[in-house]
Design a protein around this motif. Structure first.
Motif, short mmCIF file in Angstrom:
data_model
loop_
_atom_site.label_atom_id
_atom_site.label_comp_id
_atom_site.label_asym_id
_atom_site.label_seq_id
_atom_site.Cartn_x
_atom_site.Cartn_y
_atom_site.Cartn_z
N LYS A 67 1.74 4.43 -3.00
CA LYS A 67 1.53 5.82 -2.59
C LYS A 67 2.82 6.62 -2.70
O LYS A 67 2.85 7.73 -3.24
N GLN A 68 3.92 6.05 -2.19
CA GLN A 68 5.21 6.75 -2.22
C GLN A 68 5.68 7.00 -3.65
O GLN A 68 6.16 8.07 -3.98
N ALA B 83 11.09 4.65 -1.08
CA ALA B 83 10.09 3.62 -1.37
C ALA B 83 10.36 2.40 -0.48
O ALA B 83 11.50 1.96 -0.33
N PRO B 84 9.31 1.85 0.13
CA PRO B 84 9.50 0.77 1.13
C PRO B 84 9.74 -0.61 0.50
O PRO B 84 8.84 -1.44 0.46
N GLU C 79 3.79 9.75 -5.21
CA GLU C 79 4.20 11.06 -4.68
C GLU C 79 5.54 11.49 -5.26
O GLU C 79 5.75 12.67 -5.54
N GLN D 183 0.66 4.91 5.65
CA GLN D 183 1.55 4.88 4.47
C GLN D 183 2.27 6.18 4.17
O GLN D 183 2.79 6.37 3.06
N ALA E 108 0.83 -1.21 0.00
CA ALA E 108 0.00 0.00 0.00
C ALA E 108 0.86 1.26 0.00
O ALA E 108 0.58 2.24 -0.68
N MET E 109 1.96 1.19 0.75
CA MET E 109 2.82 2.37 0.85
C MET E 109 3.70 2.54 -0.39
O MET E 109 3.97 3.67 -0.82
N VAL F 125 15.18 1.64 3.98
CA VAL F 125 14.73 0.96 2.76
C VAL F 125 15.92 0.71 1.83
O VAL F 125 16.90 1.46 1.83
#
Lengths: 155, 81, 155, 81
Positions: free
Chosen positions: A71-72, A132-133, A75, B57, A67-68, B78
């Motif tokens: 989104k990231q 970004a994760p 952005e 998030q 999900a992240m 990360v």
């Protein structure tokens, strides 16, 4: 939200091996095929190497926070589009188990001008690496595994 | 008041689980920040310097407050790309 | 000559429309196919636009000085290879009559590290724009032709 | 003593030819530089500021001297890429 969020882009997280050049060509044909106003396309492809920090790496497993991630990355593209006149962006990132010489990431930026394409592509790539994760775990030839500790600047 | 907590990568492995789900009293939740939640969830007394945290998030820090229904994620630096 | 001149590269001047992504994939398979030590590939594709300086451009004719083109492009690659740890380079440049949305130029750089790939690709592209002996003549929609006067920085 | 001269792009069109081939006496050649050759070949009295010149496919300037067999190219600013 600024102008950035209206600029077209495709963000793709893939669990299987992918061909970055084929995906770029395919996406370009789909989304830019009728355009004759872009003069510059810059891309970056990150490929898995078989060594890291002096050790042989047999494979890597890429984990992410779905999900992240989405989104990231959106952005980051928005930020790039507010800084430069970007016409389109493609980001593809691999997750799951990956082997040497396979592609990890593709970032492609289309623009009318080459500075925007170069700068935008590099900005997105650096931001992706630091925000970004995604996390990489390496399987070494000695049979052990280890998490990659940190992304370096430009390494 | 529900808080969903997620752990990723090496942190997930250290803790032996990928997440927690907590149900706090309203008063307790309103007195907690992310740092408190980290201590509560992991029994670790300090917030590691390199630890990253996101609420719903988006990146934030240990001093951010919590709201009912938040998804809080803790993870190491990360390493994508 | 320094270390730069020993680094593999392919320099191709083409008179027909070319597919830059296909050529890059083909060259990579040929010359990098057995390698697992490159982590970064950066490319730039220049595409013909249908406008310039406010005018509609129907086609362009690209002229060059063949003997010098080859020599200059090789020297530019040598310079890049002495500045950055580059593993391979592909340059493709179109000559002859060319139409909007067709590719003019491709520069691809392979390296172990992303900074070298990004910097090397951009360096080669800028040097090509300012040193390689190519000239563009535009055919405008009004029926007249004109020579492009000068390449801008990053335009 | 042979000197081959090439003209490209707008310069080629202005001059109406893509090149010249000159045969100079040894003494004459050794007293000429690129600027002199430009005047001799084009009857233009000055060397345009933006004009580029290469001898044997390497960039040089109007003050460079000439040698037997040189290939000299004059051309406007390049616009490739």
């Amino acid at each position: 939200m600024g102008v950035g969020s209206t600029v077209p882009r495709k963000i793709l997280i893939v669990e299987e091996s992918f061909d970055p050049l084929w995906l770029q060509g395919d996406y370009e044909a789909d989304s830019m095929g009728d355009k004759t106003d872009y003069g510059a396309t810059a891309n970056f492809i990150g490929t898995m190497r078989d060594f890291n920090e002096g050790d042989d790496v047999l494979s890597m497993t890429l984990e992410h926070y779905p999900a992240m991630t989405n989104k990231q990355l959106n952005e980051i593209v928005d930020q790039a589009c507010e800084k430069w006149p970007i016409q389109n962006t493609l980001i593809v990132h691999r997750v799951g188990e990956i082997f040497p010489a396979e592609s990890i990431v593709l970032v492609t930026v289309w623009s009318a001008h080459r500075n925007a394409a170069f700068d935008g592509c590099r900005f997105i790539m650096e931001a992706l690496k630091h925000q970004a994760p995604f996390w990489k775990k390496e399987s070494l030839s000695e049979g052990n595994t280890r998490w990659v500790a940190e992304n370096t600047d430009g390494g | 008041m529900t808080i969903k907590v997620l752990y990723f990568a090496s942190l997930r492995e250290q803790l032996g689980r990928s997440g927690d789900e907590f149900d706090f009293e309203k008063d307790k939740l309103s007195s907690m920040n992310i740092g408190n939640l980290w201590q509560y969830a992991t029994s670790q007394s300090s917030f590691p310097e390199e630890l990253l945290v996101a609420v719903n998030q988006e990146y934030t820090d240990q001093f951010a407050l919590l709201n009912d229904g938040d998804e809080v994620a803790f993870f190491p630096p990360v390493t994508g790309g």
